[in-house]
Design a protein around this motif. Sequence first.
Motif, PDB file in Angstrom:
ATOM      1  N   LEU A 161      22.076  47.465 -74.818  1.00  0.00           N
ATOM      2  CA  LEU A 161      23.119  46.553 -74.381  1.00  0.00           C
ATOM      3  C   LEU A 161      22.581  45.675 -73.257  1.00  0.00           C
ATOM      4  N   GLY A 162      22.682  44.375 -73.422  1.00  0.00           N
ATOM      5  CA  GLY A 162      22.186  43.461 -72.400  1.00  0.00           C
ATOM      6  C   GLY A 162      23.160  43.312 -71.253  1.00  0.00           C
ATOM      7  N   GLY A 163      22.711  42.675 -70.191  1.00  0.00           N
ATOM      8  CA  GLY A 163      23.569  42.442 -69.042  1.00  0.00           C
ATOM      9  C   GLY A 163      22.782  42.490 -67.754  1.00  0.00           C
ATOM     10  N   LYS A 164      23.476  42.364 -66.644  1.00  0.00           N
ATOM     11  CA  LYS A 164      22.855  42.478 -65.330  1.00  0.00           C
ATOM     12  C   LYS A 164      22.486  43.937 -65.088  1.00  0.00           C
ATOM     13  N   VAL A 165      21.253  44.186 -64.650  1.00  0.00           N
ATOM     14  CA  VAL A 165      20.790  45.559 -64.434  1.00  0.00           C
ATOM     15  C   VAL A 165      20.958  45.934 -62.963  1.00  0.00           C
ATOM     16  N   ARG A 166      21.711  46.997 -62.728  1.00  0.00           N
ATOM     17  CA  ARG A 166      21.872  47.521 -61.370  1.00  0.00           C
ATOM     18  C   ARG A 166      20.625  48.306 -60.987  1.00  0.00           C
ATOM     19  N   GLY A 167      19.986  47.914 -59.900  1.00  0.00           N
ATOM     20  CA  GLY A 167      18.776  48.586 -59.479  1.00  0.00           C
ATOM     21  C   GLY A 167      18.990  50.032 -59.103  1.00  0.00           C
ATOM     22  N   ARG A 168      20.167  50.365 -58.590  1.00  0.00           N
ATOM     23  CA  ARG A 168      20.419  51.729 -58.137  1.00  0.00           C
ATOM     24  C   ARG A 168      20.490  52.713 -59.293  1.00  0.00           C
ATOM     25  N   THR A 169      21.040  52.293 -60.425  1.00  0.00           N
ATOM     26  CA  THR A 169      21.198  53.203 -61.563  1.00  0.00           C
ATOM     27  C   THR A 169      20.428  52.759 -62.801  1.00  0.00           C
ATOM     28  N   MET A 170      19.848  51.564 -62.777  1.00  0.00           N
ATOM     29  CA  MET A 170      19.142  50.993 -63.921  1.00  0.00           C
ATOM     30  C   MET A 170      20.043  50.913 -65.151  1.00  0.00           C
TER      31      MET A 170
ATOM     32  N   VAL B  19      25.241  46.091 -66.793  1.00  0.00           N
ATOM     33  CA  VAL B  19      26.681  45.981 -66.536  1.00  0.00           C
ATOM     34  C   VAL B  19      27.109  44.523 -66.650  1.00  0.00           C
ATOM     35  N   GLU B  20      28.389  44.319 -66.427  1.00  0.00           N
ATOM     36  CA  GLU B  20      29.039  43.004 -66.358  1.00  0.00           C
ATOM     37  C   GLU B  20      29.248  42.377 -67.735  1.00  0.00           C
ATOM     38  N   ASP B  21      29.468  41.071 -67.764  1.00  0.00           N
ATOM     39  CA  ASP B  21      30.076  40.399 -68.915  1.00  0.00           C
ATOM     40  C   ASP B  21      29.278  40.543 -70.208  1.00  0.00           C
ATOM     41  N   TRP B  22      27.963  40.367 -70.164  1.00  0.00           N
ATOM     42  CA  TRP B  22      27.181  40.470 -71.392  1.00  0.00           C
ATOM     43  C   TRP B  22      27.302  41.860 -72.006  1.00  0.00           C
ATOM     44  N   THR B  23      27.293  42.865 -71.168  1.00  0.00           N
ATOM     45  CA  THR B  23      27.429  44.235 -71.659  1.00  0.00           C
ATOM     46  C   THR B  23      28.797  44.454 -72.294  1.00  0.00           C
ATOM     47  N   LEU B  24      29.831  43.966 -71.623  1.00  0.00           N
ATOM     48  CA  LEU B  24      31.195  44.160 -72.119  1.00  0.00           C
ATOM     49  C   LEU B  24      31.423  43.415 -73.434  1.00  0.00           C
ATOM     50  N   ARG B  25      30.831  42.238 -73.585  1.00  0.00           N
ATOM     51  CA  ARG B  25      30.988  41.488 -74.834  1.00  0.00           C
ATOM     52  C   ARG B  25      30.388  42.247 -76.001  1.00  0.00           C
TER      53      ARG B  25
END
Length: 253
Positions: free
Chosen positions: A141-150, A153-159
């Motif tokens: 799943l694509g999206g913004k990657v949170r460095g703390r948890t890798m 997340v966010e809109d691309w993932t939700l779509r």
Amino acid sequence: MYAQERQRKIAERARAEGRADVAELAADFDVTTETVRRDLTVLERQGLLRRVHGGAIPVERLGFEPGLADRDAVLTSEKERIAKAALAELPAEGSILLDAGTTTARFAEILPNDRELTVVTNAVPLVASLAVRPQLTVLLLGGKVRGRTMAAVEDWTLRALADTYVDVAFLGTNGMSAERGLTTPDTGEAAVKRAMIHAARRVVVLADHTKAGNDCLARFGDLSDADVIVTDSGLAPELEEQLAAAGPEVVRS
């Protein structure tokens, strides 16, 4: 009272009262202040409390979320037992969702080689090891990657999740309680976890006993949204009863 039981009660008090005081704990448990300080050190290493002058504060009250490496280093045997027990919920074939997290990562490591599965995940670290396994089809799943948890997340993932429907979702959680349900410190990850619940026929939550009775900032589901909660033998009987009363089957490993 065994040290593990005392430490569990200290963590519960800190969450309920917002702070754990060394002198008060020593008096209440009839132990030395040195014993309490050792307990607080253990709980801090587990990522449950943060030491402050004279006591400790639960990490969720500080808005603190331990990093992936820190979380991966604690309760390793419990996480491995949970992962093995969760294999009973794996479909013989079909598709699964794998949430980001240290316990779900252990589950990913032991996926059997005799099943043809499509694995959908937002956990970037899992992809390299899973994609080389010939019996698995891996969708990241694509999206913004949170460095703390890798985690993506966010809109691309939700779509992407809005157009996804799998047989079983295997999710992690930072907190689970009868009062607040399933919770996590980050609102972006909460949104993804919520979407994963809606994208699955069955939901299996993998969570060690320290998550029970804990509440974090962002709620992503009710306990009843989970079909099964797989945890470890350290779960207190009263907390197990509270979790099961809300609907899910509770499996202790």
